[in-house]
Design a protein around this motif. Structure first.
Motif, PDB file in Angstrom:
ATOM      1  N   UNK A 210      12.615  27.340  69.031  1.00  8.02           N
ATOM      2  CA  UNK A 210      12.484  28.423  69.997  1.00  8.02           C
ATOM      3  C   UNK A 210      13.671  29.374  69.932  1.00  8.02           C
ATOM      4  N   UNK A 211      14.867  28.816  69.814  1.00 12.39           N
ATOM      5  CA  UNK A 211      16.077  29.629  69.678  1.00 12.39           C
ATOM      6  C   UNK A 211      16.010  30.495  68.424  1.00 12.39           C
ATOM      7  N   UNK A 212      15.589  29.899  67.340  1.00 13.05           N
ATOM      8  CA  UNK A 212      15.477  30.632  66.070  1.00 13.05           C
ATOM      9  C   UNK A 212      14.434  31.739  66.186  1.00 13.05           C
ATOM     10  N   UNK A 213      13.325  31.446  66.818  1.00  9.51           N
ATOM     11  CA  UNK A 213      12.251  32.436  66.957  1.00  9.51           C
ATOM     12  C   UNK A 213      12.716  33.640  67.765  1.00  9.51           C
TER      13      UNK A 213
ATOM     14  N   UNK B   5      14.265  33.724  60.411  1.00 10.29           N
ATOM     15  CA  UNK B   5      14.613  32.892  59.254  1.00 10.29           C
ATOM     16  C   UNK B   5      14.344  31.414  59.549  1.00 10.29           C
ATOM     17  N   UNK B   6      13.104  31.075  59.753  1.00  7.35           N
ATOM     18  CA  UNK B   6      12.733  29.718  60.171  1.00  7.35           C
ATOM     19  C   UNK B   6      13.146  28.638  59.183  1.00  7.35           C
ATOM     20  N   UNK B   7      13.025  28.906  57.903  1.00  3.51           N
ATOM     21  CA  UNK B   7      13.317  27.878  56.910  1.00  3.51           C
ATOM     22  C   UNK B   7      14.794  27.511  56.860  1.00  3.51           C
ATOM     23  N   UNK B   8      15.670  28.383  57.341  1.00  4.04           N
ATOM     24  CA  UNK B   8      17.088  28.064  57.345  1.00  4.04           C
ATOM     25  C   UNK B   8      17.384  26.860  58.236  1.00  4.04           C
ATOM     26  N   UNK B   9      16.483  26.535  59.140  1.00  2.21           N
ATOM     27  CA  UNK B   9      16.741  25.508  60.127  1.00  2.21           C
ATOM     28  C   UNK B   9      15.893  24.253  59.928  1.00  2.21           C
ATOM     29  N   UNK B  10      15.091  24.229  58.877  1.00  2.00           N
ATOM     30  CA  UNK B  10      14.221  23.082  58.633  1.00  2.00           C
ATOM     31  C   UNK B  10      15.018  21.801  58.407  1.00  2.00           C
ATOM     32  N   UNK B  11      16.165  21.911  57.756  1.00  2.00           N
ATOM     33  CA  UNK B  11      16.957  20.702  57.499  1.00  2.00           C
ATOM     34  C   UNK B  11      17.469  20.071  58.790  1.00  2.00           C
TER      35      UNK B  11
ATOM     36  N   UNK C 250      19.405  33.780  52.471  1.00  2.00           N
ATOM     37  CA  UNK C 250      20.388  33.732  53.553  1.00  2.00           C
ATOM     38  C   UNK C 250      20.235  34.894  54.519  1.00  2.00           C
ATOM     39  N   UNK C 251      19.644  35.980  54.072  1.00  5.94           N
ATOM     40  CA  UNK C 251      19.519  37.137  54.957  1.00  5.94           C
ATOM     41  C   UNK C 251      20.866  37.780  55.164  1.00  5.94           C
ATOM     42  N   UNK C 252      21.526  37.455  56.269  1.00  7.05           N
ATOM     43  CA  UNK C 252      22.847  38.021  56.516  1.00  7.05           C
ATOM     44  C   UNK C 252      23.755  36.976  57.149  1.00  7.05           C
ATOM     45  N   UNK C 253      25.006  37.342  57.312  1.00  5.16           N
ATOM     46  CA  UNK C 253      26.005  36.417  57.814  1.00  5.16           C
ATOM     47  C   UNK C 253      25.722  35.961  59.241  1.00  5.16           C
ATOM     48  N   UNK C 254      25.024  36.748  60.032  1.00  5.81           N
ATOM     49  CA  UNK C 254      24.749  36.355  61.412  1.00  5.81           C
ATOM     50  C   UNK C 254      23.884  35.094  61.472  1.00  5.81           C
ATOM     51  N   UNK C 255      23.100  34.834  60.414  1.00  8.57           N
ATOM     52  CA  UNK C 255      22.309  33.605  60.384  1.00  8.57           C
ATOM     53  C   UNK C 255      23.194  32.359  60.327  1.00  8.57           C
ATOM     54  N   UNK C 256      24.382  32.482  59.739  1.00  7.78           N
ATOM     55  CA  UNK C 256      25.309  31.349  59.718  1.00  7.78           C
ATOM     56  C   UNK C 256      25.757  31.019  61.138  1.00  7.78           C
TER      57      UNK C 256
ATOM     58  N   UNK D  82      25.018  27.555  63.204  1.00  7.63           N
ATOM     59  CA  UNK D  82      26.050  26.750  63.856  1.00  7.63           C
ATOM     60  C   UNK D  82      25.679  26.507  65.322  1.00  7.63           C
ATOM     61  N   UNK D  83      25.111  27.509  65.975  1.00 11.51           N
ATOM     62  CA  UNK D  83      24.663  27.324  67.360  1.00 11.51           C
ATOM     63  C   UNK D  83      23.565  26.258  67.428  1.00 11.51           C
ATOM     64  N   UNK D  84      22.617  26.326  66.512  1.00 18.25           N
ATOM     65  CA  UNK D  84      21.537  25.337  66.475  1.00 18.25           C
ATOM     66  C   UNK D  84      22.095  23.951  66.149  1.00 18.25           C
ATOM     67  N   UNK D  85      23.044  23.909  65.237  1.00 18.31           N
ATOM     68  CA  UNK D  85      23.672  22.639  64.880  1.00 18.31           C
ATOM     69  C   UNK D  85      24.368  22.015  66.079  1.00 18.31           C
ATOM     70  N   UNK D  86      24.978  22.823  66.929  1.00 16.54           N
ATOM     71  CA  UNK D  86      25.654  22.282  68.113  1.00 16.54           C
ATOM     72  C   UNK D  86      24.653  21.588  69.032  1.00 16.54           C
TER      73      UNK D  86
END
Length: 173
Positions: free
Chosen positions: A43-46, A51-57, A136-142, A146-150
């Motif tokens: 939901x956060x990513x949406x 960039x949904x696939x960046x968060x599949x892992x 990767x799109x852009x640096x803001x995805x990193x 990190x927010x999702x990882x937290x």
């Protein structure tokens, strides 16, 4: 000169090679937190990115945490270090080489080597490096990653607490 790898064994205090199985009700209860966490991350990513696939892992990370929250590969240090490192490596390869098999392959190899060198082996991080290297799109995805990882890091703490509680309740019966 064989060194013991901390991230490949149960963490200190875990006196078993793998967690004991709970009754079906307990297993399902333990699986709820990772499932809800991944849905929150999606939901956060949406809302913030497409960039949904960046968060599949991270979904794989959440499942590993369900499987054995006390395993060294799921420690907060190992999880956070390997995932941030992998995302950064993937992004750097993308920026240097563009999207494609060369950047993806190099990102994957460098990530695996550094996970071993720094003793932070968390297998889903390999997929993270590939995702960032391919698109990767852009640096803001990193930052978003990190927010999702937290959120996943909070899941580690939640799962350990829940596992402790469920084990204690099972012993009382």
């Amino acid at each position: 000169m064989e060194e013991e790898r901390e991230s490949l064994k149960p963490i200190e205090g875990a006196s078993r090679p793998a967690r004991s199985r709970l009754p079906l009700k307990g297993e399902l209860l333990l699986a709820v937190a990772p499932t809800v966490t991944v849905l929150i991350v999606f939901g956060l990513v949406e809302v913030l990115s497409r960039q949904r696939l960046l968060f599949a892992s991270l979904a794989s990370s959440a499942f590993l945490i369900y499987l054995d929250p006390q395993h060294g590969t799921n420690s907060i240090r190992t999880l956070a270090f390997s995932q941030v490192m992998a995302a950064s490596i993937g992004l750097v390869m993308y920026l240097l080489l563009g999207p494609g098999y060369t950047s993806g392959g190099l990102a994957m190899v460098v990530t695996i080597v550094l996970m071993i060198v720094f003793d932070v082996v968390h297998p889903p991080a390999v997929a993270t490096s590939l995702s960032f290297a391919f698109r990767a799109g852009n640096e803001s995805n990193l930052l978003l990653f990190v927010m999702a990882l937290s959120i996943i890091v909070v899941l580690v703490l939640l799962q350990r607490g829940l596992m402790w509680l469920l084990t204690r309740l099972q012993k009382k019966r």
